[in-house]
Design a protein around this motif. Structure first.
Motif, short mmCIF file in Angstrom:
data_model
loop_
_atom_site.label_atom_id
_atom_site.label_comp_id
_atom_site.label_asym_id
_atom_site.label_seq_id
_atom_site.Cartn_x
_atom_site.Cartn_y
_atom_site.Cartn_z
N LEU A 2 0.68 -1.40 0.07
CA LEU A 2 0.31 -0.10 -0.27
C LEU A 2 0.72 1.62 -0.04
O LEU A 2 0.61 2.24 -0.70
N SER A 3 1.74 1.13 0.41
CA SER A 3 2.95 2.45 1.01
C SER A 3 3.53 2.58 -0.14
O SER A 3 3.45 3.65 -0.62
N LYS A 4 3.86 1.40 -0.98
CA LYS A 4 4.28 1.88 -2.79
C LYS A 4 3.25 1.99 -3.07
O LYS A 4 4.07 2.97 -4.81
N LEU A 5 1.50 2.18 -3.75
CA LEU A 5 1.20 2.35 -4.16
C LEU A 5 0.84 3.87 -4.31
O LEU A 5 0.95 4.79 -4.74
N ILE A 6 1.23 4.51 -2.46
CA ILE A 6 0.96 5.62 -2.05
C ILE A 6 1.92 6.90 -3.19
O ILE A 6 1.12 7.62 -3.00
N LYS A 7 2.64 5.84 -2.71
CA LYS A 7 4.02 6.75 -3.11
C LYS A 7 3.82 7.08 -4.94
O LYS A 7 4.65 7.70 -5.00
N TYR A 8 3.49 5.33 -5.35
CA TYR A 8 3.64 5.85 -7.17
C TYR A 8 2.23 6.31 -7.54
O TYR A 8 2.50 7.84 -8.32
N ASP A 9 1.49 6.67 -6.73
CA ASP A 9 -0.04 7.85 -6.83
C ASP A 9 0.36 8.87 -6.87
O ASP A 9 0.26 10.15 -7.54
N LEU A 10 1.01 9.50 -5.49
CA LEU A 10 1.97 10.74 -5.78
C LEU A 10 2.57 11.48 -6.15
O LEU A 10 2.46 12.80 -6.96
N LYS A 11 3.51 10.70 -7.01
CA LYS A 11 4.57 11.18 -7.74
C LYS A 11 3.62 10.94 -9.38
O LYS A 11 4.88 11.82 -9.81
N ALA A 12 2.85 10.55 -10.18
CA ALA A 12 2.01 10.71 -10.72
C ALA A 12 1.63 11.79 -10.64
O ALA A 12 1.45 12.64 -12.03
N VAL A 13 0.68 12.41 -9.20
CA VAL A 13 0.32 13.45 -9.48
C VAL A 13 0.64 14.84 -9.46
O VAL A 13 0.11 15.66 -9.39
N SER A 14 1.38 14.62 -8.24
CA SER A 14 2.26 15.72 -7.97
C SER A 14 2.76 16.90 -8.06
O SER A 14 2.23 18.06 -8.18
N PRO A 15 3.50 16.43 -9.63
CA PRO A 15 3.58 17.42 -10.58
C PRO A 15 3.69 18.52 -11.65
O PRO A 15 3.32 19.76 -10.67
N VAL A 16 1.39 18.32 -12.03
CA VAL A 16 0.88 18.86 -12.13
C VAL A 16 0.47 19.70 -11.32
O VAL A 16 0.50 20.88 -11.26
#
Length: 261
Positions: A2-16
């Motif tokens: 779960l922590s890996k998924l959260i990090k992946y999701d945050l990394k995907a949406v945060s730049p924009v």
């Protein structure tokens, strides 16, 4: 996982999202700087009025863009070809939805914080005067209930979009319209349920006689505040129930897709 998924999701949406929120924050700082330099207020001149309206429009656009972008990310990552690869991971539908939900909640709160900061920077004097005027009429308990309602709305706002995306993807070939229609449908259902449950409060004798009574009398103000407080408590309970339903629906719809894949 779960922590890996959260990090992946945050990394995907945060730049924009960081970019658009940073841009509107810079606009607020620039506006405050120049108006302080020129010793003018937001609506004193044509220039300041145009800038203020533009900034407020930009703030509203950023708030809308945040929730839309989160919904697009949810759709793309779980219901498209990218989702096909994502769903091959040894992760349950509940874990996928929970990861997206926590990411969405975090950005919902960051979005609200940036908006409040922008408004405070640019309209600090006007905001202070508004808060003073409101505090003179709204009791502390009613104010706290209002804050609690807003905070709870931040917790479930992304869930309503995710649920609409899941419903929209049931309509193959018309998924975008299905998502929009699903969101509108969910909104209308929520409003109708809220109105039905709140309607008995508006038949209260105090409300019906408000026009003929002295609206500023302590008795009327107290009774109205009590009624509004009950409505807000009801709204809080209803929002919690709706949020749970949204989450369950999101998981069930994704489970159904995983079974079909």
């Amino acid at each position: 996982m779960l922590s890996k998924l959260i990090k992946y999701d945050l990394k995907a949406v945060s730049p924009v999202l960081l970019t658009i929120h940073g841009a509107v924050l810079i606009l607020s700082l620039l506006g405050h700087f120049f108006m302080s330099l020129l010793h003018i207020k937001p609506f004193d001149t044509i220039f300041s009025s145009i800038y203020t309206v533009t900034l407020l429009t930009a703030i509203g656009a950023v708030a809308l863009a945040t929730i839309v972008y989160l919904g697009m990310r949810y759709h793309r990552n779980l219901y498209t070809d990218e989702g096909y690869l994502t769903n091959t991971l040894p992760v349950t539908a509940n874990c996928h939805v929970l990861s997206k939900y926590l990411c969405g909640v975090l950005w919902s709160f960051l979005d609200a914080a940036v908006i409040l900061l922008c408004v405070f920077i640019f309209l600090n004097d006007e905001l202070f005067e508004f808060c003073q005027a409101v505090s003179a009429y709204i009791p502390a308990n009613l104010f706290l209930l209002t804050i609690a309602t807003v905070i709870l709305e931040l917790f479930i706002s992304c869930l309503s979009v995710y649920c609409a995306v899941g419903i929209g993807n049931l309509f193959h070939g018309h998924r975008v319209m299905g998502c929009i229609g699903g969101y509108v449908l969910l909104y209308l259902i929520n409003q109708v349920i809220g109105l039905i449950l709140a309607f008995p409060f508006f038949t209260n004798e105090t409300i019906r006689n408000a026009e003929s009574a002295d609206a500023n009398s302590p008795e009327v103000l107290y009774e109205v505040s009590q009624i509004l407080g009950r409505i807000l408590i009801l709204s809080l309970i209803l929002s919690i129930i709706i949020g749970i339903i949204y989450y369950i629906v999101c998981v069930k719809l994704l489970d159904k897709k995983l079974e079909m894949d």
